[in-house]
Design a protein around this motif. Sequence first.
Motif: not given
Length: 863
Positions: A19, A23-24, A138, A141, A585, A636, A638, A643, A645
Amino acid sequence: MTNRIEISSIIRKRTLALTFVLGAASLAFAQQKVNVTGKIVNKQNNAVPYASVTFSNKANKLFSDATLTDDKGAYQLPLTPGNYDITVEAIDFKKTTLNKQISEAANLGNFTIEAESSVTGTKTSDIQGVVITGQAVKAYRVEIDKKVYDPSLDIVAKGGNLQDVLANVPSVDVDTDGTVSMRGNTNVKFLINGKPSSMLGIDDGANALQSIPADQIERIEVITNPSSKYEASGTAGILNIILKKSKKVGFNGSVEGTLGYLPTTRLNTNLSWKKGSLTYYINGGGGYNRSNSTNNSEFNSFLNPQNLTDGFSMKSIQDGTNKSENQNYNVTTGILLDVTDKSTLNASVMFRNFNNQSTGETNYFDNVIVKDRTAAGYPNVPFTLKDQFTNRLNEGTNKNNSFQADLGFDQKIGDKGQLLSLATSYQNSKSDGNSVTTENGFDNLLDVPTLTLNNILTQSDNTKILGKGDYELPIGEASKFEAGVRFDGNENRYNYYVDESKNNGPASILPDFTSDTSYKENVLAGYAQFKSKIKSFGYQLGLRAENTDISVNFKKMNDATQTSVDKNYLKFFPSVFLSYDLNKNNQLLLNYSRRINRPRSFFLIPFMSYNNNRNLFSGNPDLNPTYENSFELGYNLTKSKVTFNPTLYYKKSEDEVNFYQYSGLNGDGNTVIYTMPVNAGSETQYGLDINATYDPFKWWKIMGSADLYGYKNEGSFNLFPNNPLTDRDFSGNGFSTRLRLTNTFKPTKTTSFQIQGFYRGAENTVSNQRKPMYAVNLGASQTIWKGNGTIAFNIQDIFNTRARENTVTNSSYSQYSYQQWQPRQMSISLSYRFKQGDKVEQQKRKKDINSNSSGDDEQGPPM
């Protein structure tokens, strides 16, 4: 006997890695990773296969990761330098934890773990029926240079095809005729596994998208502003379709069958076998489906009928339907071979067959001018209007066969992360079409009813050759230099033949519609880019150079001259990507790239298709590429449940391609709309693209996207400069929206429901007005057979509203058109997943941490 194996900590860490790291961390230009290897052994120094090895970063959990050892007890994993707690767990062994400081690529050597004592004295290798599941990644992403969509969580597209999947991808729109656009721009570059592919045929459009099953798609990468590493073509961006290639140990696979209406049948399978350093896979299947499209239009002339010739339509109404039957088969097979610890070889071949049978019928209701041709001063003589009916029936077949062979080699150099990747591809696609049209109409020039019969034969042969090399050089802990070269060779041959007979007389060739064309395009490219990070600030600078050489030779039958087009140009395409970490995040992204839209081969060839003799399209040999400067500013967020964006974007194009239209008469004196692409002015697009997910509860997931955009077009064109009535103004500006919302409900561990809605707002320019459109889809799935099977049901376009309505207005006429590519559809699919069949290997199989709670194989990208 059943024992409970507690591995919740592994699942939590794996989910955390999937996750946040994908993602991040990747979005924020995480520090350059180093490759770590090692081996897990027992006290007798024997290898422990399929052990779970978890690396927990003590400073930042985002850098944590996990992996499994292979059948020789070895593992390898790219990690961000730092201090790690390493946890090793394996069936029949005690949990072991130790600490290591990792600063550079290294072999950590052997880790020894102790065997677990058993009260019963029975090893867990005798246990059967244990199922271990974890939460899936998810569906959507964000990474630094792309957005990634996972279709395995898309219930609405279960049992469907690539076109169904794309209809749910954020920032992507699929029109009623299968045309794909990104943020309103249809100049999308499609890639299969990172390169052009003959799986999409030659200009097959929606037919090609429908021949790739959703079950074979691992993920879709949406690249709205590609860096210099990617080819520069495609002003809208790049859609990279990644197909499944399982690397699981042993024999694994899945089979899926689908039944639906209008009827649809499909059977697909994905199989893989891995032992030691060799992985073999085969994906294939076939299907049959029917389609039923509707096309209606109304033409109204604004010209003074007193000055027009006999037979011109002051008003024309067209009602058309097309029914087709499609059969498609495809198979892809290949190997992945670890030649050494540092070198990997991959090879694959693909075969695709697509057959289409179609029947189209169009009824024309014309209100035509009738004049006395013998009168003095014709055409400026008195006139009357006469109603006229024409029926046109078209029956045809089309066959397409495609072949593709790929070969790739990856070589790691030294222990500092250097990588050399080489790849080559040969692709060939051939299409043969044969259609017969029968028209009961009226010859306005002879003033008699007519029966016209046309035979239309088409042949196309496309060959592509691709060769490329990429090099990566890590510099320190936070920097990397990348460079590469690439060659794309493309050669197309088109043969088009039309003959005609009237009133059962002898057939004669129509020379204006019979032609032979050769199209060659070679693109030689090279790029270099450097990326680094200084504390919270990351940057990537790149430059790509592409030299394009195009040669077109076009000749009509009985034409003494040959049209030749030769274009050669060298252009440079810079890109800049900047990022800033607000905290772990939250990230900000700012990027820029320059793109090119090379005209498609059909746009440069001045021949006309005869399938609809009232709407004729002709290419333009003088057409030039469109260049675009694209800017994006993104944010972004997360978190575990959210999430978010949003992205602000601005695009400005030069030499924009617009479709110039004018009316005229054909050989029978009937009104025809001619269309030709031209370079006319510029286009500006700007907007806010928002993508978000929210999981309010464990049983409810929400994914939404919104594109709020404005546009401004500037430019005009006149093919006949001495006639002001043929001047076309493409200027205009406005604001519109595209919205999509998906709700997924999971009332039980094995049951899921999904409802998805889509809305596209109206869009208007000076000459073009498009009405809004919306559609609602519904899907449901039930996991069966102890998690190994899934039965799914879906309805596409519940309210049967997915249709395009458009009105074109200029100084001489207006034309309204309505098109529905496919009415409401529904289908039911059944899939079964099986893993390694040998019971001795069952415990190894249970350590597979890539399966989710519904049993779906996520097949996600490597960490």
